[in-house]
Design a protein around this motif. Structure first.
Motif, PDB file in Angstrom:
ATOM      1  N   ASP A 167       3.442 -16.754   0.390  1.00 45.99           N
ATOM      2  CA  ASP A 167       2.205 -17.497   0.206  1.00 45.99           C
ATOM      3  C   ASP A 167       1.003 -16.559   0.204  1.00 45.99           C
ATOM      4  OD1 ASP A 167       3.375 -20.088   0.149  1.00 45.99           O
ATOM      5  OD2 ASP A 167       3.606 -19.996   2.321  1.00 45.99           O
ATOM      6  N   CYS A 168       1.206 -15.363   0.748  1.00 44.51           N
ATOM      7  CA  CYS A 168       0.109 -14.400   0.868  1.00 44.51           C
ATOM      8  C   CYS A 168       0.682 -12.989   0.829  1.00 44.51           C
ATOM      9  CB  CYS A 168      -0.605 -14.642   2.198  1.00 44.51           C
ATOM     10  SG  CYS A 168      -1.903 -13.456   2.561  1.00 44.51           S
ATOM     11  N   VAL A 169      -0.021 -12.085   0.190  1.00 42.97           N
ATOM     12  CA  VAL A 169       0.352 -10.672   0.169  1.00 42.97           C
ATOM     13  C   VAL A 169      -0.873  -9.873   0.599  1.00 42.97           C
ATOM     14  CG1 VAL A 169       1.075  -8.729  -1.276  1.00 42.97           C
ATOM     15  CG2 VAL A 169       2.036 -10.999  -1.684  1.00 42.97           C
ATOM     16  N   ILE A 170      -0.683  -8.966   1.539  1.00 45.16           N
ATOM     17  CA  ILE A 170      -1.776  -8.115   2.000  1.00 45.16           C
ATOM     18  C   ILE A 170      -1.550  -6.717   1.446  1.00 45.16           C
ATOM     19  CG2 ILE A 170      -2.951  -7.118   3.994  1.00 45.16           C
ATOM     20  CD1 ILE A 170      -1.939  -9.531   5.618  1.00 45.16           C
ATOM     21  N   VAL A 171      -2.548  -6.177   0.784  1.00 41.47           N
ATOM     22  CA  VAL A 171      -2.467  -4.819   0.245  1.00 41.47           C
ATOM     23  C   VAL A 171      -3.279  -3.895   1.154  1.00 41.47           C
ATOM     24  CG1 VAL A 171      -3.002  -3.336  -1.721  1.00 41.47           C
ATOM     25  CG2 VAL A 171      -2.186  -5.669  -2.108  1.00 41.47           C
ATOM     26  N   PHE A 172      -2.648  -2.832   1.618  1.00 43.15           N
ATOM     27  CA  PHE A 172      -3.298  -1.879   2.515  1.00 43.15           C
ATOM     28  C   PHE A 172      -3.698  -0.618   1.762  1.00 43.15           C
ATOM     29  CE2 PHE A 172      -1.159  -4.589   5.408  1.00 43.15           C
ATOM     30  CZ  PHE A 172      -1.800  -4.470   6.630  1.00 43.15           C
TER      31      PHE A 172
ATOM     32  N   TYR B  90      -2.258   0.058  -8.951  1.00 46.38           N
ATOM     33  CA  TYR B  90      -0.819  -0.137  -8.815  1.00 46.38           C
ATOM     34  C   TYR B  90      -0.460  -1.339  -7.936  1.00 46.38           C
ATOM     35  CZ  TYR B  90       4.087   0.764  -7.951  1.00 46.38           C
ATOM     36  OH  TYR B  90       5.439   0.635  -7.852  1.00 46.38           O
ATOM     37  N   TRP B  91      -0.979  -1.377  -6.721  1.00 44.45           N
ATOM     38  CA  TRP B  91      -0.552  -2.417  -5.772  1.00 44.45           C
ATOM     39  C   TRP B  91      -1.062  -3.791  -6.151  1.00 44.45           C
ATOM     40  CZ3 TRP B  91       3.453  -0.851  -3.483  1.00 44.45           C
ATOM     41  CH2 TRP B  91       3.602   0.487  -3.156  1.00 44.45           C
ATOM     42  N   LYS B  92      -2.243  -3.877  -6.706  1.00 45.22           N
ATOM     43  CA  LYS B  92      -2.774  -5.168  -7.148  1.00 45.22           C
ATOM     44  C   LYS B  92      -1.854  -5.772  -8.215  1.00 45.22           C
ATOM     45  CE  LYS B  92      -6.735  -6.969  -9.643  1.00 45.22           C
ATOM     46  NZ  LYS B  92      -7.979  -6.589 -10.299  1.00 45.22           N
ATOM     47  N   GLU B  93      -1.402  -4.936  -9.122  1.00 46.20           N
ATOM     48  CA  GLU B  93      -0.514  -5.413 -10.189  1.00 46.20           C
ATOM     49  C   GLU B  93       0.834  -5.852  -9.632  1.00 46.20           C
ATOM     50  OE1 GLU B  93      -1.230  -6.031 -13.400  1.00 46.20           O
ATOM     51  OE2 GLU B  93      -3.261  -5.537 -12.802  1.00 46.20           O
ATOM     52  N   GLU B  94       1.360  -5.102  -8.676  1.00 46.26           N
ATOM     53  CA  GLU B  94       2.668  -5.449  -8.111  1.00 46.26           C
ATOM     54  C   GLU B  94       2.607  -6.735  -7.305  1.00 46.26           C
ATOM     55  OE1 GLU B  94       5.768  -3.620  -4.978  1.00 46.26           O
ATOM     56  OE2 GLU B  94       5.290  -2.304  -6.666  1.00 46.26           O
ATOM     57  N   ALA B  95       1.486  -6.925  -6.614  1.00 46.94           N
ATOM     58  CA  ALA B  95       1.338  -8.133  -5.781  1.00 46.94           C
ATOM     59  C   ALA B  95       1.205  -9.350  -6.677  1.00 46.94           C
ATOM     60  CB  ALA B  95       0.124  -8.001  -4.883  1.00 46.94           C
TER      61      ALA B  95
ATOM     62  N   GLY C  96       0.810  -1.197   0.000  1.00 47.82           N
ATOM     63  CA  GLY C  96       0.000   0.000   0.000  1.00 47.82           C
ATOM     64  C   GLY C  96       0.846   1.250   0.000  1.00 47.82           C
ATOM     65  N   ASP C  97       0.179   2.348  -0.236  1.00 54.57           N
ATOM     66  CA  ASP C  97       0.851   3.647  -0.252  1.00 54.57           C
ATOM     67  C   ASP C  97       1.540   3.933   1.079  1.00 54.57           C
ATOM     68  OD1 ASP C  97      -0.085   4.081  -2.818  1.00 54.57           O
ATOM     69  OD2 ASP C  97      -1.718   5.385  -2.203  1.00 54.57           O
ATOM     70  N   THR C  98       2.375   4.960   1.086  1.00 53.55           N
ATOM     71  CA  THR C  98       2.997   5.387   2.337  1.00 53.55           C
ATOM     72  C   THR C  98       1.930   5.942   3.267  1.00 53.55           C
ATOM     73  OG1 THR C  98       3.484   7.574   1.422  1.00 53.55           O
ATOM     74  CG2 THR C  98       5.222   5.928   1.268  1.00 53.55           C
ATOM     75  N   LYS C  99       2.165   5.806   4.529  1.00 47.69           N
ATOM     76  CA  LYS C  99       1.326   6.372   5.593  1.00 47.69           C
ATOM     77  C   LYS C  99      -0.110   5.845   5.631  1.00 47.69           C
ATOM     78  CE  LYS C  99       3.981  10.627   5.785  1.00 47.69           C
ATOM     79  NZ  LYS C  99       3.937  12.082   5.732  1.00 47.69           N
ATOM     80  N   VAL C 100      -0.306   4.564   5.273  1.00 48.63           N
ATOM     81  CA  VAL C 100      -1.655   3.988   5.369  1.00 48.63           C
ATOM     82  C   VAL C 100      -1.820   3.049   6.557  1.00 48.63           C
ATOM     83  CG1 VAL C 100      -2.185   4.232   2.904  1.00 48.63           C
ATOM     84  CG2 VAL C 100      -1.173   2.103   3.742  1.00 48.63           C
ATOM     85  N   GLY C 101      -0.742   2.807   7.313  1.00 50.16           N
ATOM     86  CA  GLY C 101      -0.854   2.014   8.528  1.00 50.16           C
ATOM     87  C   GLY C 101      -0.304   0.607   8.466  1.00 50.16           C
ATOM     88  N   LYS C 102       0.535   0.297   7.477  1.00 47.43           N
ATOM     89  CA  LYS C 102       1.092  -1.053   7.351  1.00 47.43           C
ATOM     90  C   LYS C 102       1.919  -1.427   8.580  1.00 47.43           C
ATOM     91  CE  LYS C 102       3.211  -0.029   3.497  1.00 47.43           C
ATOM     92  NZ  LYS C 102       2.837   1.364   3.236  1.00 47.43           N
ATOM     93  N   THR C 103       2.839  -0.562   8.965  1.00 50.48           N
ATOM     94  CA  THR C 103       3.708  -0.837  10.110  1.00 50.48           C
ATOM     95  C   THR C 103       2.907  -0.882  11.399  1.00 50.48           C
ATOM     96  OG1 THR C 103       5.571   0.191   8.983  1.00 50.48           O
ATOM     97  CG2 THR C 103       5.752  -0.040  11.375  1.00 50.48           C
ATOM     98  N   CYS C 104       1.979   0.017  11.560  1.00 52.01           N
ATOM     99  CA  CYS C 104       1.125   0.057  12.748  1.00 52.01           C
ATOM    100  C   CYS C 104       0.340  -1.254  12.877  1.00 52.01           C
ATOM    101  CB  CYS C 104       0.180   1.248  12.659  1.00 52.01           C
ATOM    102  SG  CYS C 104      -0.786   1.535  14.133  1.00 52.01           S
TER     103      CYS C 104
ATOM    104  N   SER D 213      -5.687   6.503  -2.281  1.00 53.27           N
ATOM    105  CA  SER D 213      -5.042   5.322  -1.724  1.00 53.27           C
ATOM    106  C   SER D 213      -5.802   4.052  -2.130  1.00 53.27           C
ATOM    107  CB  SER D 213      -4.963   5.437  -0.200  1.00 53.27           C
ATOM    108  OG  SER D 213      -4.517   4.243   0.372  1.00 53.27           O
ATOM    109  N   PHE D 214      -7.139   4.101  -2.077  1.00 51.97           N
ATOM    110  CA  PHE D 214      -7.937   2.948  -2.494  1.00 51.97           C
ATOM    111  C   PHE D 214      -7.754   2.684  -3.987  1.00 51.97           C
ATOM    112  CE2 PHE D 214     -11.812   1.019  -4.190  1.00 51.97           C
ATOM    113  CZ  PHE D 214     -11.793  -0.168  -3.477  1.00 51.97           C
ATOM    114  N   LYS D 215      -7.750   3.735  -4.775  1.00 49.78           N
ATOM    115  CA  LYS D 215      -7.543   3.595  -6.216  1.00 49.78           C
ATOM    116  C   LYS D 215      -6.188   2.940  -6.492  1.00 49.78           C
ATOM    117  CE  LYS D 215      -6.756   6.315 -10.324  1.00 49.78           C
ATOM    118  NZ  LYS D 215      -6.313   7.633 -10.745  1.00 49.78           N
ATOM    119  N   ASN D 216      -5.155   3.386  -5.780  1.00 49.14           N
ATOM    120  CA  ASN D 216      -3.824   2.805  -5.960  1.00 49.14           C
ATOM    121  C   ASN D 216      -3.787   1.340  -5.548  1.00 49.14           C
ATOM    122  OD1 ASN D 216      -2.840   5.209  -6.944  1.00 49.14           O
ATOM    123  ND2 ASN D 216      -1.965   5.857  -5.007  1.00 49.14           N
ATOM    124  N   ALA D 217      -4.520   0.984  -4.497  1.00 48.06           N
ATOM    125  CA  ALA D 217      -4.566  -0.418  -4.060  1.00 48.06           C
ATOM    126  C   ALA D 217      -5.115  -1.292  -5.171  1.00 48.06           C
ATOM    127  CB  ALA D 217      -5.416  -0.553  -2.797  1.00 48.06           C
ATOM    128  N   TYR D 218      -6.124  -0.791  -5.856  1.00 51.83           N
ATOM    129  CA  TYR D 218      -6.778  -1.573  -6.905  1.00 51.83           C
ATOM    130  C   TYR D 218      -5.972  -1.595  -8.199  1.00 51.83           C
ATOM    131  CZ  TYR D 218     -10.414  -3.639  -9.738  1.00 51.83           C
ATOM    132  OH  TYR D 218     -11.111  -4.480 -10.553  1.00 51.83           O
TER     133      TYR D 218
END
Length: 93
Positions: A68-73, A88-93, A1-9, A81-86
């Motif tokens: 085995d699994c990738v989580i997109v935030f 950019y990030w979906k394609e990268e995963a 996911g994009d920066t600052k969306v809460g992955k580390t948290c 951020s939601f648009k990018n998840a669908y």
């Protein structure tokens, strides 16, 4: 996911951490958790936290190559951020 969306948290909370001191930039970080399934078998989860910076794409690909699994935030308060998840990030995963 994009920066600052809460992955580390999310990962810290999953690991039991209760206090969060605000945003911390991540390049790459990893942790392992061992848990017990309902059938009594112990399972180890290895979680790799990678930066949402688009320049870090090659590093993320190496980190997730055998996953085995990738989580997109995404952020629920940032429509981009939601648009990018669908897209950019979906394609990268």
């Amino acid at each position: 996911g994009d920066t600052k969306v809460g992955k580390t948290c999310f990962i810290k909370a999953f690991g039991g951490e209760k206090e969060f001191k605000g945003y911390t930039k991540t390049d790459i970080d990893g942790c392992s958790f061992t848990t017990t399934r309902e059938d009594g078998k112990k399972v180890t989860l290895e979680i790799i936290d990678t930066s949402g910076d688009h320049a870090m794409s090659p590093l993320r690909m190496l980190a997730s190559m055998d996953a085995d699994c990738v989580i997109v935030f995404f952020s629920t308060v940032d429509p981009e951020s939601f648009k990018n998840a669908y897209t950019y990030w979906k394609e990268e995963a």
